[in-house]
Design a protein around this motif. Structure first.
Motif, PDB file in Angstrom:
ATOM      1  N   VAL A   1       2.108  -9.917  -3.252  1.00  0.00           N
ATOM      2  CA  VAL A   1       0.958  -9.123  -2.829  1.00  0.00           C
ATOM      3  C   VAL A   1       1.008  -7.812  -3.604  1.00  0.00           C
ATOM      4  O   VAL A   1       1.964  -7.042  -3.469  1.00  0.00           O
ATOM      5  N   THR A   2       0.006  -7.571  -4.429  1.00  0.00           N
ATOM      6  CA  THR A   2      -0.011  -6.392  -5.292  1.00  0.00           C
ATOM      7  C   THR A   2      -1.184  -5.495  -4.926  1.00  0.00           C
ATOM      8  O   THR A   2      -2.311  -5.967  -4.756  1.00  0.00           O
ATOM      9  N   VAL A   3      -0.908  -4.213  -4.824  1.00  0.00           N
ATOM     10  CA  VAL A   3      -1.942  -3.211  -4.552  1.00  0.00           C
ATOM     11  C   VAL A   3      -1.931  -2.186  -5.674  1.00  0.00           C
ATOM     12  O   VAL A   3      -0.872  -1.673  -6.041  1.00  0.00           O
ATOM     13  N   GLN A   4      -3.102  -1.919  -6.219  1.00  0.00           N
ATOM     14  CA  GLN A   4      -3.274  -0.851  -7.200  1.00  0.00           C
ATOM     15  C   GLN A   4      -4.218   0.187  -6.615  1.00  0.00           C
ATOM     16  O   GLN A   4      -5.275  -0.177  -6.096  1.00  0.00           O
ATOM     17  N   VAL A   5      -3.834   1.438  -6.689  1.00  0.00           N
ATOM     18  CA  VAL A   5      -4.646   2.503  -6.112  1.00  0.00           C
ATOM     19  C   VAL A   5      -4.964   3.556  -7.169  1.00  0.00           C
ATOM     20  O   VAL A   5      -4.173   3.792  -8.086  1.00  0.00           O
ATOM     21  N   THR A   6      -6.118   4.143  -7.020  1.00  0.00           N
ATOM     22  CA  THR A   6      -6.496   5.332  -7.786  1.00  0.00           C
ATOM     23  C   THR A   6      -6.658   6.461  -6.779  1.00  0.00           C
ATOM     24  O   THR A   6      -7.468   6.356  -5.852  1.00  0.00           O
TER      25      THR A   6
ATOM     26  N   ARG B   1       0.828  -1.212   0.000  1.00  0.00           N
ATOM     27  CA  ARG B   1       0.000   0.000   0.000  1.00  0.00           C
ATOM     28  C   ARG B   1       0.862   1.263   0.000  1.00  0.00           C
ATOM     29  O   ARG B   1       0.587   2.213  -0.735  1.00  0.00           O
ATOM     30  N   ASP B   2       1.891   1.266   0.851  1.00  0.00           N
ATOM     31  CA  ASP B   2       2.794   2.418   0.886  1.00  0.00           C
ATOM     32  C   ASP B   2       3.449   2.639  -0.479  1.00  0.00           C
ATOM     33  O   ASP B   2       3.534   3.765  -0.974  1.00  0.00           O
ATOM     34  N   ALA B   3       3.900   1.541  -1.084  1.00  0.00           N
ATOM     35  CA  ALA B   3       4.569   1.653  -2.383  1.00  0.00           C
ATOM     36  C   ALA B   3       3.608   2.157  -3.451  1.00  0.00           C
ATOM     37  O   ALA B   3       3.977   2.978  -4.304  1.00  0.00           O
ATOM     38  N   ALA B   4       2.371   1.669  -3.435  1.00  0.00           N
ATOM     39  CA  ALA B   4       1.388   2.083  -4.434  1.00  0.00           C
ATOM     40  C   ALA B   4       1.043   3.565  -4.281  1.00  0.00           C
ATOM     41  O   ALA B   4       0.954   4.303  -5.282  1.00  0.00           O
ATOM     42  N   PHE B   5       0.847   4.014  -3.050  1.00  0.00           N
ATOM     43  CA  PHE B   5       0.505   5.423  -2.845  1.00  0.00           C
ATOM     44  C   PHE B   5       1.673   6.327  -3.231  1.00  0.00           C
ATOM     45  O   PHE B   5       1.480   7.379  -3.859  1.00  0.00           O
TER      46      PHE B   5
END
Length: 275
Positions: free
Chosen positions: A264-269, A198-202
């Protein structure tokens, strides 16, 4: 790069550009009182800027496109902490009662073996049950030769270090009627890798937003909205073929198991305002 614009009225449009955003779409709003034209260059992400000047019907609204929307992605690799075992018991007899009784005896022995190896009842789930006739089609006719009863069991193994011995003991308890048909890994306690992803995605999204805001001559403001999608993908998971076997009775050596890894992959908009 080819940009197609469709104007529905007499309009002067300035400042339309297409920007490439690696790994996600970016929409930048500046100002204007009509929808921004769409520019399509066939890239993995596009940026749409509102017109700097539009029409001759009145002044522009300063807050028509007040922010920027970006996508970011983060991936962290963790070690699986759980195994999912699928096995079945098949019993054949001359009548349904005998087939079912044989099935019950064998499956009970397997479940007792799992309990003896500290597998809780909650981690053992019956996932299929059936009984039906078997036929001989020789002589151009169908003849019932017996009845087969089948039960499937899905087992969750939390002690991965002891899992090989637990699986072998269960197979030995079931004997020749036992078939192990699947073994897969899972990452149940994923809070650590998930938070890192999450940190990396943001941070990825914010870096893009900062770059585009700078290119647009604006200053990035507070976050307005965040949406996320989370996925986990095993790498080198235990294959069903490597675990498939029919027990032959007696003791069986512990099955060698390699846990591999899980992404574990997180994609954020993320929607940022302009300050």
């Amino acid at each position: 790069m080819r940009i197609n614009l469709t104007l529905t009225r007499r309009t002067a449009v300035l400042g339309v550009a297409t920007l490439v955003a690696v790994g996600g779409a970016v929409a930048i709003g500046l100002s204007g009182n009509s929808a921004a034209p769409t520019a399509n260059a066939g890239t993995t992400g596009t940026a749409i800027l509102a017109p700097a000047l539009a029409a001759d019907t009145g002044p522009l609204a300063s807050d028509a496109f007040p922010g920027i929307t970006v996508r970011g992605a983060g991936k962290v690799t963790g070690t699986p902490d759980t195994l999912i075992l699928t096995l079945s018991v098949n019993k054949t007899a001359g009548d349904v009662t005998s087939a079912m009784n044989g099935l019950v005896t064998t499956m009970t022995a397997i479940q007792n073996s799992l309990k003896a190896n500290h597998v809780a009842d909650a981690d053992q789930k019956t996932s299929g049950l059936g009984v039906g006739p078997e036929y001989d089609y020789s002589g151009n006719k169908r003849t019932v030769t017996g009845y087969q009863a089948t039960e499937n069991l899905t087992v969750t193994l939390h002690d991965t270090k002891a899992a090989g011995a637990t699986i072998s003991a269960a197979a030995a308890a079931g004997g020749d009627a036992t078939q192990i048909s699947g073994l897969s890994t899972d990452l149940e306690n994923n809070s650590g890798p998930l938070n890192q992803a999450r940190d990396a995605a943001f941070n990825d999204a914010k870096a893009k937003a900062t770059q585009y805001a700078k290119s647009a001559g604006r200053t990035l403001g507070p976050v307005v909205r965040v949406e996320e999608t989370v996925s986990t993908q095993p790498n080198g998971a235990v294959s069903a073929d490597s675990a498939k076997s029919a027990a032959s009775g007696g003791s069986i050596a512990p099955v060698p198991i390699q846990m591999g890894s899980t992404d574990v992959t997180v994609q954020v908009t993320v929607v940022f305002s302009f300050s």
